[in-house]
Design a protein around this motif. Sequence first.
Motif, PDB file in Angstrom:
ATOM      1  N   SER A 282       0.646  -1.277   0.006  1.00  0.00           N
ATOM      2  CA  SER A 282       0.194   0.077   0.132  1.00  0.00           C
ATOM      3  C   SER A 282       0.869   1.007   0.040  1.00  0.00           C
ATOM      4  O   SER A 282       1.921   1.144   0.457  1.00  0.00           O
ATOM      5  CB  SER A 282      -0.778   0.175   1.195  1.00  0.00           C
ATOM      6  N   SER A 283       0.075   2.496  -0.409  1.00  0.00           N
ATOM      7  CA  SER A 283       0.855   3.142  -0.452  1.00  0.00           C
ATOM      8  C   SER A 283       1.580   4.030   0.950  1.00  0.00           C
ATOM      9  O   SER A 283       2.015   4.314   0.797  1.00  0.00           O
ATOM     10  CB  SER A 283       0.681   5.070  -1.083  1.00  0.00           C
ATOM     11  N   GLN A 284       0.513   3.621   1.957  1.00  0.00           N
ATOM     12  CA  GLN A 284       1.071   4.003   2.904  1.00  0.00           C
ATOM     13  C   GLN A 284       1.882   3.467   4.036  1.00  0.00           C
ATOM     14  O   GLN A 284       3.455   3.842   4.436  1.00  0.00           O
ATOM     15  CB  GLN A 284      -0.294   3.865   4.295  1.00  0.00           C
ATOM     16  N   GLU A 285       2.223   2.210   3.447  1.00  0.00           N
ATOM     17  CA  GLU A 285       3.101   1.213   4.319  1.00  0.00           C
ATOM     18  C   GLU A 285       4.272   1.471   3.238  1.00  0.00           C
ATOM     19  O   GLU A 285       5.337   1.498   3.369  1.00  0.00           O
ATOM     20  CB  GLU A 285       2.301  -0.111   4.019  1.00  0.00           C
ATOM     21  N   THR A 286       4.440   1.826   2.503  1.00  0.00           N
ATOM     22  CA  THR A 286       5.636   2.640   1.095  1.00  0.00           C
ATOM     23  C   THR A 286       6.165   3.552   2.350  1.00  0.00           C
ATOM     24  O   THR A 286       7.525   3.501   1.914  1.00  0.00           O
ATOM     25  CB  THR A 286       5.504   3.077  -0.287  1.00  0.00           C
ATOM     26  N   ILE A 287       5.318   4.542   2.572  1.00  0.00           N
ATOM     27  CA  ILE A 287       5.628   5.708   2.708  1.00  0.00           C
ATOM     28  C   ILE A 287       6.551   5.317   4.659  1.00  0.00           C
ATOM     29  O   ILE A 287       7.994   6.214   4.316  1.00  0.00           O
ATOM     30  CB  ILE A 287       5.272   6.643   3.067  1.00  0.00           C
TER      31      ILE A 287
END
Lengths: 350, 166
Positions: A282-287
């Motif tokens: 997900s984009s959250q985990e990526t960040i």
Amino acid sequence: MELNSLLNHTSEWLRGSGPNSDIVISSRIRLARNLDKYVFSHWANKSQSEAVLNIIKESAAKVDYLKRTTLFNLADIDNVDKQFLVERHLMSLEHAQKGDNKALLVDDEEIISIMINEEDHIRMQVMQSGFNLFEAWNIINAIDDGLAKELNFAYLANWGYLTACPTNVGTGMRGSVMLHLPALVMTRSIERVMAAIAKLSFTTRGLYGEGTQAMGNFFQISNQVSLGPSEAEIVESINGLIRQIIEQEKQARENLMTKNRPLLEDRINRSLGILKSARIISSQETIELLSMVRLGSDVGIVKDIDRRVINELFIITQPAHLQKKENQKISSEERDLKRAELIRDKLNIH
Amino acid sequence: MLCDICGKNQATVHLTEILNDQMSELHLCEECARQKSMAMEQQFGLSDLLAGMADSEKPEKETETIKNLKCPNCGLTYADFKKTGRLGCGVCYNTFSRYLGPLLKRIHGSTQHTGKSPLKVSNSLRKGIDIQTLRTRLQNAIQAEAFEEAAKLRDQIKEAEKKEEK
């Protein structure tokens, strides 16, 4: 300038250069201005907001500093493009939502952006990479002077520039500094720091401004008071606070390096490992994970990855950026696949 | 019981929320509860300030007249302002100045702008701002017991006043 050409350009706020760029991501100044006698955007009807848009458009075209800008009418661009502009910090989430006759003026370098008919008639912002608020102030001050030659701003001697919300009255200025504070978060000192900031009448926000939560250890700190102190005094007060937070983060990083190095190396390398091998992300985990890798690069634990690649990944993995790259609308599930693929691609070159 | 937000961790915080007279219960894990409370704090700051304005102590009759006060330029009423927290135009600041003064003081701790002014403001007005700014600075200097600074400011004010008379 075509909107799509921005895809190949690194956002000013992620250039990763400028003073203290290991901890300070970017510095930004925003000024709110309204045309005298004209009804504020949220209270205006369609023809009133159209008149405001036309007046500002014409005036901006005469300002030297705004010669190399492009105007986007928000009515003409689709939701993915709007989100794309929000992800690049060129406009607010609010500007992407409802409302008539909204427009955005952006310069080629993505340093200057001006929202027309957001909450106020004009919301201009100047962004600088790293810890550089004074430079941002110098640029935006000149733009404001240029616009003021063409436009009559709503202004009272005692209360300064008049804005839709009384919280912005006076200078109409909000200075914000985006900080990356992973060590203060890891050592659980961040709550103490944030509580101190709140007492000093500054606010802390997440990566995407008002109402967003802190994500990936990024914190945006800005002044709350806009009436009373002068612009220079506001900049100075923010600078003083930021200098202290930088010191605290540096100290926390040093402590982790000397007293808890195995733990730090573990966290950072695990994060890198997941990014290099995940198939769905997900984009959250990526960040969150990129935040650890960036810290690793700052303290010298991660050596073989170019800082620019890390910075670039923060933005190109965002939902609208992924869809622009794929040149089509894709579902959230598909995006998580594409995102993982893109990250593996960028990190496993060797 | 699992957390209502992330659905992963055990819910240890139980929150009762009342929104528009609707009561709802939330069961959260520690992490999600912390994030939610941070988000709530950020939202509350502003609306609290605007909603809890000074007129709660005023007699009811007067409150009625305030509510019906209407800006001649844009038609926004004081009641509209209280509902949205936004003014309708620059003239609203004159229309509602009696009530905005105390509000601005509460928000900013000051009611005197000392920053830049638009270039188009007429010269006489700008002179006024300068003197007012100097007076504010003088007061601050006296409060901070910076007497040397205060003396300098006093002289500057005298000079500015002389110029204005001419």
